[in-house]
Design a protein around this motif. Structure first.
Motif, mmCIF file in Angstrom:
data_model
loop_
_atom_site.group_PDB
_atom_site.id
_atom_site.type_symbol
_atom_site.label_atom_id
_atom_site.label_comp_id
_atom_site.label_asym_id
_atom_site.label_seq_id
_atom_site.Cartn_x
_atom_site.Cartn_y
_atom_site.Cartn_z
ATOM 1 N N PRO A 77 -2.465 3.798 0.228
ATOM 2 C CA PRO A 77 -1.816 4.338 1.434
ATOM 3 C C PRO A 77 -2.795 5.056 2.364
ATOM 4 N N SER A 78 -3.778 5.720 1.798
ATOM 5 C CA SER A 78 -4.728 6.460 2.627
ATOM 6 C C SER A 78 -5.583 5.546 3.500
ATOM 7 N N ALA A 79 -5.686 4.267 3.133
ATOM 8 C CA ALA A 79 -6.532 3.331 3.877
ATOM 9 C C ALA A 79 -5.738 2.459 4.836
ATOM 10 N N GLY A 80 -4.434 2.653 4.903
ATOM 11 C CA GLY A 80 -3.589 1.775 5.713
ATOM 12 C C GLY A 80 -3.967 1.728 7.177
ATOM 13 N N ALA A 81 -4.481 2.835 7.716
ATOM 14 C CA ALA A 81 -4.807 2.878 9.142
ATOM 15 C C ALA A 81 -5.913 1.900 9.512
ATOM 16 N N ALA A 82 -6.708 1.473 8.529
ATOM 17 C CA ALA A 82 -7.783 0.525 8.821
ATOM 18 C C ALA A 82 -7.252 -0.819 9.300
ATOM 19 N N PHE A 83 -6.006 -1.109 8.964
ATOM 20 C CA PHE A 83 -5.443 -2.430 9.244
ATOM 21 C C PHE A 83 -4.511 -2.437 10.463
ATOM 22 N N LEU A 84 -4.504 -1.365 11.225
ATOM 23 C CA LEU A 84 -3.593 -1.285 12.369
ATOM 24 C C LEU A 84 -3.768 -2.419 13.378
ATOM 25 N N PRO A 85 -4.979 -2.919 13.649
ATOM 26 C CA PRO A 85 -5.097 -3.999 14.633
ATOM 27 C C PRO A 85 -4.261 -5.234 14.309
ATOM 28 N N THR A 86 -3.895 -5.433 13.039
ATOM 29 C CA THR A 86 -3.078 -6.600 12.709
ATOM 30 C C THR A 86 -1.711 -6.547 13.385
ATOM 31 N N ALA A 87 -1.283 -5.356 13.803
ATOM 32 C CA ALA A 87 0.008 -5.231 14.488
ATOM 33 C C ALA A 87 0.022 -5.951 15.823
#
Length: 292
Positions: free
Chosen positions: A242-252
């Motif tokens: 969960p702590s690393a989830g922000a790394a994948f925001l561009p997929t949105a």
């Protein structure tokens, strides 16, 4: 020395990191906006990663010919491996990247692999098969997702290596489709020859701007492929800490870009595919709430 601003050793790390942020803001706005939702301590290091990627991606347009591009890429290999002549820190992107690698205990091989993948950009060779395209996206976009997740986790294992692979292929294919008009004008074709051949499309059709129904069908197949990887990423999302989830925001942003390419007025070689700033920020904000 490529892309040297020359003042980094005098003004220090703060200048280097600010330089990287400015590069990403103007050259890669999607990743810039996404980084604003990441933890504050990680942002300078994320900007360093993305500025490095952007600098390597721009080598073709910065170099006068392919050999000059190869020399620039070799300088970056040497810089990462401690073999470059002179003070590497005089290059602000290199200085900020070195700090990101040190603080987050990042391996250097993914950066070298990214450079090696970008050699393809310097020439006008065809992308032979879908597997080659997926591999190219894996060494470039997927590697960035993986490295960003390590940065946000401060170098600890964030999990989700497979998820990063799928995220990068989905995001990378979408980006290449968006950049198709610009690439075609510069003589580059990233669409795999096996898909183009399926619809009777040649490289000359693309670089001369002829396009046509066959190219539209080929692009539709690639959108389907991007969605397959996006779906696989979503299935693998629980493997990401969960702590690393922000790394994948561009997929949105992948799905809205793909949807924009399916409008009746869309021409793969002439239609810019953009989203209003407010919509990008809204999509990223929603995604950030999901992982926050």
């Amino acid at each position: 020395m490529p892309e040297v601003e020359g003042r980094t050793t005098e003004t220090g790390l703060a200048f280097a990191q600010s330089h990287c942020e400015d590069l990403v803001r103007t050259g890669d706005p999607d990743r810039y906006y996404a980084t604003l939702f990441a933890p504050a301590a990680a942002r300078p290091h994320l900007f360093a990663l993305y500025a490095f990627s952007l600098t390597i991606a721009r080598v073709r347009e910065a170099a006068s010919n392919s050999l000059a591009g190869e020399i620039r890429l070799q300088w970056w290999r040497d810089a990462l491996q401690g073999e470059a002549r002179g003070d590497v820190r005089a290059n602000p992107v290199a200085a900020a990247l070195e700090e990101a690698i040190r603080v987050n205990r990042l391996g250097r091989q993914p950066f070298v692999d990214l450079i090696d993948a970008r050699v393809f950009d310097l020439y006008e060779d065809p992308m032979p098969r879908v597997n080659d395209l997926e591999g190219y996206c894996g060494e470039t976009a997927s590697a960035l997702f993986r490295l960003a997740s390590l940065v946000i986790g401060n170098g600890t294992e964030p999990g989700g290596a497979g998820a990063a692979g799928h995220a990068g292929v989905a995001y990378g294919i979408t980006g290449l489709l968006r950049a198709l008009p610009w690439h075609a004008r510069s003589g580059q074709v990233y669409l795999p020859a096996d898909i183009l051949g399926r619809y009777g499309v040649t490289r000359e059709d693309i670089v001369t701007g002829r396009g046509g129904p066959g190219l539209r069908r080929a692009c539709a197949d690639l959108r389907d492929l991007a969605r397959q990887h996006l779906k696989a990423f979503e299935a693998a999302r629980p493997t990401i800490a969960p702590s690393a989830g922000a790394a994948f925001l561009p997929t949105a942003l992948v799905e809205p870009y793909l949807a924009a390419m399916e409008r009746a007025s869309y021409d793969p070689l002439n239609t810019p595919v953009e989203l209003p700033r407010w919509r990008r920020l809204w999509r990223l904000w929603r995604a950030a709430r999901r992982v926050g």
